[in-house]
Write a protein that holds these residues in place. Structure first.
Motif, PDB file in Angstrom:
ATOM      1  N   VAL A   1      26.891  -9.007 -14.560  1.00 58.03           N
ATOM      2  CA  VAL A   1      27.147  -8.518 -13.206  1.00 58.03           C
ATOM      3  C   VAL A   1      26.397  -9.398 -12.219  1.00 58.03           C
ATOM      4  N   ALA A   2      26.762  -9.277 -10.957  1.00 56.41           N
ATOM      5  CA  ALA A   2      26.066  -9.978  -9.868  1.00 56.41           C
ATOM      6  C   ALA A   2      25.392  -8.904  -9.017  1.00 56.41           C
ATOM      7  N   PRO A   3      24.054  -8.907  -8.961  1.00 58.62           N
ATOM      8  CA  PRO A   3      23.353  -7.842  -8.229  1.00 58.62           C
ATOM      9  C   PRO A   3      23.467  -8.015  -6.719  1.00 58.62           C
ATOM     10  N   GLY A   4      23.218  -6.918  -6.005  1.00 56.61           N
ATOM     11  CA  GLY A   4      23.105  -6.980  -4.556  1.00 56.61           C
ATOM     12  C   GLY A   4      21.720  -7.492  -4.194  1.00 56.61           C
ATOM     13  N   SER A   5      21.380  -7.451  -2.926  1.00 60.40           N
ATOM     14  CA  SER A   5      20.058  -7.929  -2.496  1.00 60.40           C
ATOM     15  C   SER A   5      18.990  -6.854  -2.625  1.00 60.40           C
ATOM     16  N   VAL A   6      19.381  -5.600  -2.850  1.00 60.20           N
ATOM     17  CA  VAL A   6      18.441  -4.493  -3.028  1.00 60.20           C
ATOM     18  C   VAL A   6      18.618  -3.957  -4.444  1.00 60.20           C
ATOM     19  N   ASP A   7      17.550  -4.018  -5.241  1.00 55.38           N
ATOM     20  CA  ASP A   7      17.602  -3.528  -6.618  1.00 55.38           C
ATOM     21  C   ASP A   7      17.084  -2.100  -6.706  1.00 55.38           C
ATOM     22  N   PRO A   8      17.668  -1.306  -7.602  1.00 54.11           N
ATOM     23  CA  PRO A   8      17.103   0.016  -7.850  1.00 54.11           C
ATOM     24  C   PRO A   8      15.845  -0.131  -8.715  1.00 54.11           C
ATOM     25  N   PRO A   9      14.863   0.752  -8.551  1.00 57.24           N
ATOM     26  CA  PRO A   9      13.711   0.683  -9.448  1.00 57.24           C
ATOM     27  C   PRO A   9      14.111   1.104 -10.862  1.00 57.24           C
ATOM     28  N   PRO A  10      13.450   0.550 -11.882  1.00 59.33           N
ATOM     29  CA  PRO A  10      13.731   1.002 -13.251  1.00 59.33           C
ATOM     30  C   PRO A  10      13.542   2.517 -13.346  1.00 59.33           C
ATOM     31  N   GLY A  11      14.415   3.145 -14.123  1.00 60.05           N
ATOM     32  CA  GLY A  11      14.339   4.590 -14.311  1.00 60.05           C
ATOM     33  C   GLY A  11      15.672   5.151 -14.742  1.00 60.05           C
ATOM     34  N   SER A  12      15.713   6.476 -14.842  1.00 58.69           N
ATOM     35  CA  SER A  12      16.928   7.187 -15.254  1.00 58.69           C
ATOM     36  C   SER A  12      17.563   7.858 -14.046  1.00 58.69           C
ATOM     37  N   TYR A  13      18.871   7.717 -13.944  1.00 58.71           N
ATOM     38  CA  TYR A  13      19.641   8.252 -12.836  1.00 58.71           C
ATOM     39  C   TYR A  13      20.904   8.918 -13.389  1.00 58.71           C
ATOM     40  N   ALA A  14      21.709   9.452 -12.497  1.00 61.95           N
ATOM     41  CA  ALA A  14      23.029   9.971 -12.854  1.00 61.95           C
ATOM     42  C   ALA A  14      24.008   9.535 -11.776  1.00 61.95           C
ATOM     43  N   VAL A  15      25.262   9.341 -12.156  1.00 56.12           N
ATOM     44  CA  VAL A  15      26.295   8.981 -11.191  1.00 56.12           C
ATOM     45  C   VAL A  15      26.425  10.126 -10.195  1.00 56.12           C
ATOM     46  N   THR A  16      26.308   9.798  -8.902  1.00 54.88           N
ATOM     47  CA  THR A  16      26.350  10.814  -7.855  1.00 54.88           C
ATOM     48  C   THR A  16      27.651  10.825  -7.070  1.00 54.88           C
ATOM     49  N   SER A  17      28.313   9.685  -6.972  1.00 59.62           N
ATOM     50  CA  SER A  17      29.588   9.648  -6.250  1.00 59.62           C
ATOM     51  C   SER A  17      30.407   8.454  -6.719  1.00 59.62           C
ATOM     52  N   ARG A  18      31.709   8.559  -6.453  1.00 55.06           N
ATOM     53  CA  ARG A  18      32.646   7.497  -6.826  1.00 55.06           C
ATOM     54  C   ARG A  18      33.672   7.342  -5.712  1.00 55.06           C
TER      55      ARG A  18
END
Length: 184
Positions: A95-112
């Motif tokens: 993948v090609a990341p954006g300029s803002v990375d999420p911090p490492p951790g566990s998440y859940a899909v919130t919207s699509r």
């Protein structure tokens, strides 16, 4: 023998759809696990030790990336894994990341969102969001033009771009509530 022409046409249509379904299944079963095209100007993913390793090592599911069905995103490798319920990677891709990375951790899909315009003005599809950082939404998406751009540090974007094929696969895999694990 069909009693009318409409019954005959319905039968032919059903048979054609069955053949298309079978061919689609066979094509998916024979597709390589990493269907992504290489990123332009990118280097091979680095291993944990910082050196370029074997392809199998670079594409192995990261240790400590959770359990069960989930999406795993490696910040260092710029790679995503779609992991089935038994912990086996079903698909992996760059993948090609954006300029803002999420911090490492566990998440859940919130919207699509099926199709929108990205924060960089690019038409995108199959948007799967899982967090935000300082009001910048973070999620996976595929640009309709197929481009995997280098992030522009002047524009705050959280879009993690995939190819159109990989975006469709992630869209089918990651419904609302699906786990997303971000590793360094």
């Amino acid at each position: 023998m069909p009693s009318s022409s409409s019954t005959f046409v319905a039968g032919l249509t059903s048979a054609a759809l069955a053949v298309v379904g079978l061919l689609t299944f066979q094509a998916a079963a024979n597709a390589p696990a990493d269907g992504a095209r290489p990123l332009r100007g990118s280097l091979p993913a680095k291993t944990a030790g910082g050196s370029h390793g074997s392809s199998a090592h670079r594409t192995a599911l990261p240790a400590g990336s959770g359990a069960g069905e989930r999406v795993v995103y490696s910040l260092r490798a710029d790679r995503v894994w779609l992991v089935g319920p038994h912990g086996k990677a079903l698909r992996t891709f760059r993948v090609a990341p954006g300029s803002v990375d999420p911090p490492p951790g566990s998440y859940a899909v919130t919207s699509r969102s099926d199709a929108v315009t990205g924060t960089d003005g690019t038409p995108i599809e199959h948007v799967v969001r899982f967090t935000s950082v300082d009001d910048v939404p973070i999620g996976f998406s595929a640009a309709l033009d197929g481009e995997l751009p280098e992030p522009d540090p002047k524009v705050r974007t959280g879009g993690i771009r995939e190819t159109v094929a990989d975006g469709a696969a992630l869209w089918d895999f990651a419904s609302i509530g699906c786990g997303v694990v971000v590793v360094p």
